[in-house]
Design a protein around this motif. Structure first.
Motif, PDB file in Angstrom:
ATOM      1  N   PRO A 140      -0.007   0.852  -9.480  1.00 56.86           N
ATOM      2  CA  PRO A 140      -0.423   1.720  -8.373  1.00 56.86           C
ATOM      3  C   PRO A 140      -1.871   1.515  -7.932  1.00 56.86           C
ATOM      4  O   PRO A 140      -2.172   1.587  -6.737  1.00 56.86           O
ATOM      5  CB  PRO A 140      -0.205   3.133  -8.913  1.00 56.86           C
ATOM      6  N   ILE A 141      -2.781   1.270  -8.893  1.00 60.97           N
ATOM      7  CA  ILE A 141      -4.190   1.103  -8.527  1.00 60.97           C
ATOM      8  C   ILE A 141      -4.377  -0.127  -7.647  1.00 60.97           C
ATOM      9  O   ILE A 141      -4.990  -0.059  -6.583  1.00 60.97           O
ATOM     10  CB  ILE A 141      -5.071   0.968  -9.783  1.00 60.97           C
ATOM     11  N   ARG A 197       1.336  13.595 -13.597  1.00 62.76           N
ATOM     12  CA  ARG A 197       0.655  13.363 -12.316  1.00 62.76           C
ATOM     13  C   ARG A 197       1.304  14.193 -11.223  1.00 62.76           C
ATOM     14  O   ARG A 197       0.662  14.812 -10.400  1.00 62.76           O
ATOM     15  CB  ARG A 197       0.769  11.876 -11.999  1.00 62.76           C
ATOM     16  N   ILE A 254       0.906   4.320  -2.670  1.00 60.88           N
ATOM     17  CA  ILE A 254       0.786   5.749  -2.365  1.00 60.88           C
ATOM     18  C   ILE A 254       1.925   6.517  -3.018  1.00 60.88           C
ATOM     19  O   ILE A 254       1.728   7.535  -3.683  1.00 60.88           O
ATOM     20  CB  ILE A 254       0.800   5.982  -0.836  1.00 60.88           C
ATOM     21  N   ARG A 255       3.134   5.990  -2.828  1.00 57.38           N
ATOM     22  CA  ARG A 255       4.306   6.678  -3.373  1.00 57.38           C
ATOM     23  C   ARG A 255       4.212   6.807  -4.895  1.00 57.38           C
ATOM     24  O   ARG A 255       4.505   7.859  -5.459  1.00 57.38           O
ATOM     25  CB  ARG A 255       5.582   5.920  -2.998  1.00 57.38           C
ATOM     26  N   LEU A 256       3.795   5.707  -5.552  1.00 54.01           N
ATOM     27  CA  LEU A 256       3.696   5.757  -7.016  1.00 54.01           C
ATOM     28  C   LEU A 256       2.609   6.736  -7.446  1.00 54.01           C
ATOM     29  O   LEU A 256       2.764   7.473  -8.420  1.00 54.01           O
ATOM     30  CB  LEU A 256       3.392   4.356  -7.564  1.00 54.01           C
ATOM     31  N   ALA A 257       1.482   6.772  -6.694  1.00 58.20           N
ATOM     32  CA  ALA A 257       0.369   7.646  -7.075  1.00 58.20           C
ATOM     33  C   ALA A 257       0.739   9.120  -6.945  1.00 58.20           C
ATOM     34  O   ALA A 257       0.319   9.938  -7.750  1.00 58.20           O
ATOM     35  CB  ALA A 257      -0.851   7.325  -6.222  1.00 58.20           C
ATOM     36  N   ILE A 258       1.512   9.465  -5.924  1.00 54.30           N
ATOM     37  CA  ILE A 258       1.792  10.886  -5.724  1.00 54.30           C
ATOM     38  C   ILE A 258       3.065  11.331  -6.424  1.00 54.30           C
ATOM     39  O   ILE A 258       3.563  12.424  -6.170  1.00 54.30           O
ATOM     40  CB  ILE A 258       1.864  11.267  -4.243  1.00 54.30           C
ATOM     41  N   LEU A 262      -2.787   0.390  -4.234  1.00 55.85           N
ATOM     42  CA  LEU A 262      -3.569   1.248  -3.336  1.00 55.85           C
ATOM     43  C   LEU A 262      -4.733   0.495  -2.720  1.00 55.85           C
ATOM     44  O   LEU A 262      -5.125   0.775  -1.590  1.00 55.85           O
ATOM     45  CB  LEU A 262      -4.103   2.460  -4.108  1.00 55.85           C
ATOM     46  N   ARG A 263      -5.285  -0.458  -3.454  1.00 55.74           N
ATOM     47  CA  ARG A 263      -6.407  -1.229  -2.919  1.00 55.74           C
ATOM     48  C   ARG A 263      -5.958  -2.285  -1.930  1.00 55.74           C
ATOM     49  O   ARG A 263      -6.755  -2.829  -1.202  1.00 55.74           O
ATOM     50  CB  ARG A 263      -7.146  -1.928  -4.073  1.00 55.74           C
ATOM     51  N   LEU A 322      -3.471   6.948 -13.977  1.00 57.09           N
ATOM     52  CA  LEU A 322      -3.026   5.731 -13.301  1.00 57.09           C
ATOM     53  C   LEU A 322      -3.409   4.509 -14.123  1.00 57.09           C
ATOM     54  O   LEU A 322      -2.767   3.481 -14.051  1.00 57.09           O
ATOM     55  CB  LEU A 322      -3.668   5.623 -11.911  1.00 57.09           C
ATOM     56  N   PHE A 341      -4.237  14.050  -5.390  1.00 60.09           N
ATOM     57  CA  PHE A 341      -5.172  12.968  -5.086  1.00 60.09           C
ATOM     58  C   PHE A 341      -5.635  12.987  -3.652  1.00 60.09           C
ATOM     59  O   PHE A 341      -4.858  13.221  -2.736  1.00 60.09           O
ATOM     60  CB  PHE A 341      -4.527  11.606  -5.323  1.00 60.09           C
ATOM     61  N   LYS A 353       0.820  -1.200   0.000  1.00 67.45           N
ATOM     62  CA  LYS A 353       0.000   0.000   0.000  1.00 67.45           C
ATOM     63  C   LYS A 353       0.861   1.260   0.000  1.00 67.45           C
ATOM     64  O   LYS A 353       0.596   2.207  -0.741  1.00 67.45           O
ATOM     65  CB  LYS A 353      -0.927  -0.003   1.219  1.00 67.45           C
ATOM     66  N   TYR A 398       9.902  13.611  -4.248  1.00 64.29           N
ATOM     67  CA  TYR A 398      10.020  12.907  -5.525  1.00 64.29           C
ATOM     68  C   TYR A 398      10.220  13.866  -6.682  1.00 64.29           C
ATOM     69  O   TYR A 398      10.760  13.512  -7.710  1.00 64.29           O
ATOM     70  CB  TYR A 398       8.803  12.005  -5.755  1.00 64.29           C
TER      71      TYR A 398
END
Lengths: 399, 223
Positions: A392-393, B83, A309-313, A396-397, B56, B89, A305, B112
């Protein structure tokens, strides 16, 4: 970025201190084992060559050989062989003929069985013997076969304890002989025999009173120039073959041993053994690396998880890769450092236990550490890549 | 000005017989400065829309334009850059790093991005100030209430000064009192900072804060 990854790695390791420690234990043991094996092995090699050097460097020993086939003993040597070597061979520092026998020596109520060596004063030069007290043989004693003797420290201690043996008379078989000196101690030889368990007498005395024959068992020769040992060896072989009139088609019935070759053979053996033990220890390092890979995979799963988070942001794959790779390398490097410390302790302990010198080998220490660190890279890469390639999806889940 | 645009977008999950068509030809344009609420039952395609908007997820066919750039033609690295610089987000489950302080969480996107320490420190402090959590910056998420955690998440989302804020059921885990506080915060960010907000929600009373509501059903827009 690199520094941030490093800080993250240290945090992750601190968070699971016990687990991290157990993980690196494999590396610690591996590094310590490799270094200890090699260090103690080097010490043993050094000790072997030291001891043989103490027996006499540049030394050739002429001894009767074993003839293949016939069961008959090969002939011993005569005084004329000694004279031949002394007069015909150039560049030698000493020629010491000697014959030995085992006999019991008695002083007052104490008796002790030891090795009696009949020889000349050249024996001191050739065998690197030094007198602790007293004197060498007079020429008159050597020529007349007088009953004088020089004691090795073991014999001196057995018979006289702390007393001064100088001028005392000890009994050997049916005669008594005067103690004129004591040898400096040399300690145990490589083969585990006590080199100080001996008594020296003039060769003539041993021949006449103890052996009843003029045969010379061995002739030790000291070569002045170490570069000329091989040439001297050939020269002596040729001389004795001539003197014994051995035809060309016949093998030598004697041997001329080069002590240097014996050193090389023995140290070569210990060196091979060291390498073998080191290699076995290196396998445990590999096992340690697999332990790191295992725990890193667990860590990636646990932190799926977080990775999401890191990949998403905005973290790139390489950031996540770096984070986990550095964690693995930091982990294995910590193991490496602890292993070095453990190895130092174990090597000193092991060396003293085996009675060999402790030789700190910087090269193997650096090598083992680098090996441990690169194991971190090697076995950390697969888990790190798995982390970096997470979707990432999905990540995150992940709960 | 049109900020993002979905052109006949379809998305199919799975392969062979067991395929699921999450989007069946979506057409949607979102203007700069809008506050959009996406509503609809689960499986209607609103989360898929969000994921595609967030760069994503990839689409099966059609086109998704971000400021007239077709995102499906960008590689992973370029999408990450997009992104990182233009999107923020907020998640239903907050998704903060549990063992890091509020300030560290907010700083993370800037790390980052490669910002310098003092720059990102002051930017993170600013962001925390905007969500009213200046006094809580050294607390870790488990020391904060749900509402406070979501505010930290919002601070993290706006610290990069994004053009779009994507909120996936931001009030799903919160009580109504806290929910309306979070909604007011989003509204003010939309109004005062001009950030476009796209929000997925189940609750009609939360959707009321939006300037436009889009209803989804079975992979298509119904209104």
């Amino acid at each position: 970025m690199f520094w941030n990854s490093f800080v993250l790695a240290v945090h992750a390791i601190k968070r699971n201190l016990l687990r991290s420690f157990l993980t690196v234990l494999g590396i610690i043991i591996g590094v310590a084992a490799v270094i200890t094996m090699v260090t103690v092995g080097r010490g043993a090699t050094q000790s072997v060559s030291d001891q043989i050097s103490a027996m006499g460097t540049n030394q050739l020993v002429v001894r009767p050989g074993q003839r293949r086939g016939s069961g008959a003993n090969t002939p011993k040597f005569k005084q004329k062989d000694v004279d031949l070597i002394r007069t015909q061979v150039t560049g030698i520092a000493g020629v010491a003929p000697y014959s030995t026998l085992s006999a019991t020596v008695i002083f007052q109520a104490k008796n002790y069985t030891t090795l009696i060596t009949g020889t000349t004063n050249d024996f001191f030069t050739v065998g690197n013997w030094v007198l602790q007290s007293g004197r060498q043989f007079y020429d008159s004693e050597l020529n007349s076969g007088k009953a004088s003797c020089i004691l090795g420290t073991t014999v001196k201690n057995k018979l006289f304890g702390k007393e001064n043996p100088q001028g005392q008379r000890i009994r050997v078989k049916q005669f008594t002989c005067e103690v004129i000196g004591v040898l400096e101690s040399k300690g145990q030889s490589t083969w585990g025999t006590d080199q100080d368990d001996n008594v020296l007498m003039p060769l003539k005395t041993v021949h006449r009173r103890l052996l009843g024959s003029l045969d010379i068992e061995r002739i030790a020769v000291k070569v002045a120039d170490s570069k000329k040992i091989s040439i001297t060896q050939e020269k002596i072989t040729e001389l004795i073959r001539q003197s014994r009139r051995l035809p060309d088609n016949m093998e030598n019935d004697f041997r001329v041993l080069d002590m240097r070759q014996i050193i090389q053979t023995l140290t070569g053996t210990t060196r091979v053994l060291t390498m073998l033990l080191g290699a076995v220890a290196a396998v445990s390092l590999l096992v340690g690396g697999i332990g790191i890979m295992n725990i890193m995979l667990v860590s990636v799963t646990e932190r799926t998880k977080e990775i999401g988070i890191r990949l998403a942001i905005g973290a790139l794959e390489k950031h996540v890769l770096m984070q986990f790779l550095i964690e693995a390398v930091v982990l294995s490097s910590i193991g490496g450092v602890l292993g070095l410390i453990l190895a130092a302790g174990l090597s000193i302990f092991g060396a003293s236990l085996m009675g060999v010198p402790f030789i700190f080998d910087l090269q193997i220490n650096i090598l083992a550490f680098l090996f441990a660190a690169s194991i971190g890279i090697l076995f950390g890469f697969v888990p790190a890549r798995r982390a970096a390639r997470l979707n990432p999806i999905d990540a995150l889940r992940h709960e | 000005m049109t900020l993002i645009q979905f052109k006949n977008v379809t998305k199919t999950y799975g392969a062979g017989d067991s395929t699921f068509r999450a989007l069946k030809g979506l057409n949607l344009a979102i203007e700069d400065g809008e506050f959009l609420a996406l509503m609809g039952p689960s499986g209607s395609g609103k989360s898929t829309t969000m994921n595609i908007a967030a760069c994503l997820d990839t689409l099966t066919s059609g086109s998704y334009l971000f400021q007239n750039i077709p995102v499906e033609n960008l590689n992973t690295y370029q999408r990450t850059l997009l992104r990182r610089n233009f999107l923020g987000f907020i998640f239903q489950g907050f998704n903060l790093l549990a063992r890091s302080s509020a300030l560290e969480n907010v700083e993370l996107p800037l790390i980052y991005r490669g910002d310098k320490v003092h720059e990102r420190r002051s930017a993170a402090n600013d962001a925390l100030k905007k969500v009213g959590l200046s006094n809580w910056r050294d607390h870790t998420p488990n020391e904060l209430s749900g509402g406070q955690q979501q505010r930290v998440a919002i601070a993290r989302a706006i610290v990069t000064k994004p053009k779009i804020l994507l909120a996936d059921e931001p009030t799903g885990n919160l009580d109504s009192q806290t929910s309306s506080e979070i909604m007011s915060l989003l509204t003010s960010l939309n109004r005062d900072l001009g950030i476009t907000v796209i929000m997925v929600t189940h609750e009609p009373e939360m959707a009321k804060y939006a300037s436009r509501i889009v209803h989804f059903l079975d992979g298509q827009i119904t209104n």
